[in-house]
Design an enzyme around this catalytic site. Structure first.
Site, PDB file in Angstrom:
ATOM      1  N   SER A 197       6.271  -7.450   3.625  1.00  0.00           N
ATOM      2  CA  SER A 197       7.028  -7.789   4.837  1.00  0.00           C
ATOM      3  C   SER A 197       7.849  -9.069   4.641  1.00  0.00           C
ATOM      4  O   SER A 197       7.486  -9.952   3.849  1.00  0.00           O
ATOM      5  CB  SER A 197       6.074  -7.968   6.017  1.00  0.00           C
ATOM      6  OG  SER A 197       5.413  -9.207   5.902  1.00  0.00           O
TER       7      SER A 197
ATOM      8  N   LEU B 245      11.677  -7.077   0.333  1.00  0.00           N
ATOM      9  CA  LEU B 245      11.102  -7.216   1.680  1.00  0.00           C
ATOM     10  C   LEU B 245      11.542  -6.073   2.602  1.00  0.00           C
ATOM     11  O   LEU B 245      11.928  -5.012   2.130  1.00  0.00           O
ATOM     12  CB  LEU B 245      11.470  -8.602   2.226  1.00  0.00           C
ATOM     13  CG  LEU B 245      11.129  -9.767   1.270  1.00  0.00           C
ATOM     14  CD1 LEU B 245      11.604 -11.101   1.815  1.00  0.00           C
ATOM     15  CD2 LEU B 245       9.640  -9.817   0.971  1.00  0.00           C
TER      16      LEU B 245
ATOM     17  N   TRP C 228       0.814  -1.228   0.000  1.00  0.00           N
ATOM     18  CA  TRP C 228       0.000   0.000   0.000  1.00  0.00           C
ATOM     19  C   TRP C 228       0.843   1.272   0.000  1.00  0.00           C
ATOM     20  O   TRP C 228       0.328   2.346  -0.248  1.00  0.00           O
ATOM     21  CB  TRP C 228      -0.928   0.024   1.236  1.00  0.00           C
ATOM     22  CG  TRP C 228      -0.220  -0.298   2.515  1.00  0.00           C
ATOM     23  CD1 TRP C 228      -0.157  -1.511   3.130  1.00  0.00           C
ATOM     24  CD2 TRP C 228       0.578   0.584   3.322  1.00  0.00           C
ATOM     25  NE1 TRP C 228       0.617  -1.445   4.265  1.00  0.00           N
ATOM     26  CE2 TRP C 228       1.080  -0.167   4.406  1.00  0.00           C
ATOM     27  CE3 TRP C 228       0.913   1.936   3.244  1.00  0.00           C
ATOM     28  CZ2 TRP C 228       1.896   0.384   5.399  1.00  0.00           C
ATOM     29  CZ3 TRP C 228       1.730   2.487   4.219  1.00  0.00           C
ATOM     30  CH2 TRP C 228       2.218   1.710   5.282  1.00  0.00           C
ATOM     31  N   ASN C 229       2.136   1.148   0.283  1.00  0.00           N
ATOM     32  CA  ASN C 229       2.892   2.400   0.474  1.00  0.00           C
ATOM     33  C   ASN C 229       3.281   3.086  -0.838  1.00  0.00           C
ATOM     34  O   ASN C 229       3.438   4.312  -0.873  1.00  0.00           O
ATOM     35  CB  ASN C 229       4.123   2.180   1.378  1.00  0.00           C
ATOM     36  CG  ASN C 229       5.108   1.197   0.828  1.00  0.00           C
ATOM     37  OD1 ASN C 229       4.783   0.398  -0.052  1.00  0.00           O
ATOM     38  ND2 ASN C 229       6.324   1.229   1.338  1.00  0.00           N
TER      39      ASN C 229
ATOM     40  N   LYS D 269      -2.391  -8.759  -7.424  1.00  0.00           N
ATOM     41  CA  LYS D 269      -3.263  -8.549  -6.269  1.00  0.00           C
ATOM     42  C   LYS D 269      -2.697  -7.354  -5.511  1.00  0.00           C
ATOM     43  O   LYS D 269      -1.643  -7.429  -4.885  1.00  0.00           O
ATOM     44  CB  LYS D 269      -3.273  -9.792  -5.379  1.00  0.00           C
ATOM     45  CG  LYS D 269      -4.211  -9.653  -4.210  1.00  0.00           C
ATOM     46  CD  LYS D 269      -3.427  -9.823  -2.927  1.00  0.00           C
ATOM     47  CE  LYS D 269      -4.217  -9.413  -1.721  1.00  0.00           C
ATOM     48  NZ  LYS D 269      -4.123  -8.017  -1.361  1.00  0.00           N
ATOM     49  N   PRO D 270      -3.392  -6.211  -5.588  1.00  0.00           N
ATOM     50  CA  PRO D 270      -2.893  -5.042  -4.851  1.00  0.00           C
ATOM     51  C   PRO D 270      -3.226  -5.151  -3.364  1.00  0.00           C
ATOM     52  O   PRO D 270      -4.060  -5.971  -2.964  1.00  0.00           O
ATOM     53  CB  PRO D 270      -3.675  -3.880  -5.481  1.00  0.00           C
ATOM     54  CG  PRO D 270      -4.928  -4.494  -6.006  1.00  0.00           C
ATOM     55  CD  PRO D 270      -4.614  -5.930  -6.343  1.00  0.00           C
ATOM     56  N   ALA D 271      -2.609  -4.300  -2.561  1.00  0.00           N
ATOM     57  CA  ALA D 271      -2.913  -4.273  -1.124  1.00  0.00           C
ATOM     58  C   ALA D 271      -4.390  -3.955  -0.929  1.00  0.00           C
ATOM     59  O   ALA D 271      -4.964  -3.154  -1.685  1.00  0.00           O
ATOM     60  CB  ALA D 271      -2.057  -3.210  -0.450  1.00  0.00           C
TER      61      ALA D 271
ATOM     62  N   CYS E  79      10.200   1.364   2.627  1.00  0.00           N
ATOM     63  CA  CYS E  79      11.140   0.295   3.012  1.00  0.00           C
ATOM     64  C   CYS E  79      12.585   0.782   3.064  1.00  0.00           C
ATOM     65  O   CYS E  79      13.391   0.236   3.809  1.00  0.00           O
ATOM     66  CB  CYS E  79      11.081  -0.865   2.024  1.00  0.00           C
ATOM     67  SG  CYS E  79       9.458  -1.546   1.832  1.00  0.00           S
TER      68      CYS E  79
HETATM   69  C1  SIN Z   1       9.823   0.943  -1.020  1.00  0.00           C
HETATM   70  O1  SIN Z   1       9.160   1.298  -0.077  1.00  0.00           O
HETATM   71  O2  SIN Z   1      10.521  -0.042  -0.925  1.00  0.00           O
HETATM   72  C2  SIN Z   1       9.822   1.651  -2.349  1.00  0.00           C
HETATM   73  C3  SIN Z   1      10.604   2.855  -2.339  1.00  0.00           C
HETATM   74  C4  SIN Z   1      11.226   3.259  -3.657  1.00  0.00           C
HETATM   75  O3  SIN Z   1      11.020   2.645  -4.707  1.00  0.00           O
HETATM   76  O4  SIN Z   1      11.958   4.234  -3.620  1.00  0.00           O
END
Ligand code: SIN
Length: 464
Positions: A212, A234, A134-135, A158-160, A267
């Protein structure tokens, strides 16, 4: 709300924007069958034709940039400026892989006898299933769909459950651009149900996942019986090292850009800030001055810098990490204010800076996914490198120094897949993105990003 629908919440105020139908397991299996059947003709289509369809898809997205960004902000909570930026970022993957489609080269290997020829060619793996987070609802989708389609694979996503609307829109635009409906498809249901159907299917030849580490491990285990190819992007726990000869103003600026991107729900965002003891007073004073200026609020307001967290679970995790650090002796420099309402279902955390953090605290052990900066001072570079590497994760790391010897030493010793030297924003469609250790398998982006969608086929011709 029923068992058959997924309610989509606006994280800015907790209101329900829309409810979408859950696809039944039978429908999901039918779609897999269709994607599998469509593979032959899509794989056979010449690469230049596939490339031109990808360009048309990118163009359609560009034409609807504002509408897509608005949907993204409504369902994910990120600021509208970030959503607009993400639409461009998402397109950059499509444009890059439209070009790479034309560069899937084979080779001829010199044979060991005159009457033989050895040829190596690359072939698409087949139907690819993607599960996205979702991010970054647009960019994580195109980062997978574009290389898959370019390689000649068909694609099902399949999206979040929090953010399906952006994906549904992007898939619709792909169809409008002329990519056949069975070649790129979207399914909606819970992650567990779809994950099980995807991994059990013999027709799906590859799974690509961003999310995750525990879910990634389950998908890998469940993919073993059908020997699917897997790509896993991840969790992370990025260190950011500020050496004593760094340009402090620049390092502060880049720390903020990295840490507060998407309210810290990224992430690769800086998660542990390690600052040389000679400069930590100046660095932290300048950092706090700027962090206090950040405006928290609804992402639809153009002057918002930091939006809400996605949900209560995300909020509880971040609030717990702050409390745990303070209970164990960390010093609060700013923040630790909440604007949240569990009944109304919205959750904001004001940008928080903590000093005197140590390795025993949860914030140093786990990914935060929130707008919190924990700071640790160090004296010796090896100490900073050891702390940086003391995690099962190895996605991204950052360091700031103007000394090339220091930089070379840090770079040589960090165990991370993505490293920014004087750069808090290393992501780019033309560069390989991915992690070491428990941060994943494979790379997305760059020339590396199409390889996981290709099989190597070797032909030995004899009796010539
Ligand atoms: C992520 O949250 O891993 C994506 C961030 C990005 O592509 O810069």
């Amino acid at each position: 709300m029923t068992d058959h629908t997924i309610p989509i919440k606006n994280p800015a105020n907790g209101s329900i924007i829309k409810e979408i139908e859950k696809d039944t397991p039978e429908k999901i299996r039918d779609q897999i069958e269709q994607g599998h059947n469509a593979f032959k003709s899509w794989a056979r289509m010449d690469a230049h034709h596939r490339a031109s369809l990808l360009y048309q898809w990118s163009e359609r997205i560009h034409e609807q940039k504002n509408e897509i960004a608005e949907v993204m902000t409504l369902e994910s909570g990120k600021t509208i400026n970030e959503s607009l930026g993400e639409v461009d970022y998402a397109r950059s993957y499509i444009d890059w892989y439209a070009e790479e489609a034309k560069r899937v080269y084979g080779r001829r290997i010199p044979a060991n006898s005159e009457d033989k020829r050895i040829l190596v060619s690359k072939k698409p793996v087949g139907l690819v299933a993607a599960i996205t987070p979702w991010n970054f609802p647009a960019a994580m989708m195109t980062r997978k769909a574009a290389p898959a389609l370019a390689a000649g694979c068909t694609f099902i996503i399949k999206p979040a459950e929090e953010t399906p609307l952006t994906t549904i829109k992007l898939v619709q635009l792909a169809h409008d651009a002329g990519i056949p409906e069975d070649v790129i498809q979207c399914v909606n249901h819970s992650g567990k149900l779809v994950g099980d159907i995807f991994t059990e299917s013999k027709q799906i030849r590859k799974i690509t996942f961003t999310g995750s580490t525990p879910v990634g491990k389950t998908l890998i285990k469940n993919s073993a019986d059908t020997m699917k190819r897997v790509s896993m992007e991840l969790g992370g726990h990025a260190p950011l090292i500020v050496a004593k000869d760094a340009d402090i103003d620049f390092a502060v600026n880049q720390t903020i850009a990295s840490k507060f991107r998407n309210a810290g729900q990224t992430c690769i965002c800086a998660n542990r800030i390690l600052v040389h003891e000679n400069i930590i007073e100046e660095y932290s004073r300048k950092l706090v001055e700027q962090v206090k200026q950040l405006k928290v609020g609804n992402g639809m307001n153009e002057d918002t810098d930091v939006g809400p967290l996605i949900n209560e679970a995300g909020f509880n995790k971040v609030a717990f990490q702050i409390d745990n650090a303070l209970d164990n002796g960390a010093e609060l420099l700013c923040g630790n204010k909440y604007d949240s309402d569990s009944d109304k279902n919205y959750f904001y955390i004001h940008p928080t800076v903590l000093k005197n953090v140590d390795q025993s605290m949860r914030i140093m052990q786990e990914e935060t996914f929130g707008p919190v900066i924990p700071m640790v001072s160090f004296n010796d570079l090896d100490e900073a490198i050891d702390i940086s590497n003391s995690t099962p994760f190895g996605l991204a790391a950052y360091f700031f120094t103007n000394d090339y010897r220091t930089a070379t030493y840090i770079h040589d010793n960090l165990e991370f897949g993505i490293i920014g030297w004087n750069d808090g924003a290393p992501s780019a469609a033309h560069a390989p993105f991915g992690g070491m250790k428990e941060s994943g398998i494979g790379r997305e982006g760059g020339t590396e990003g199409i390889e996981p969608y290709l099989e190597t086929k070797y032909l030995s011709i004899g009796n010539l």
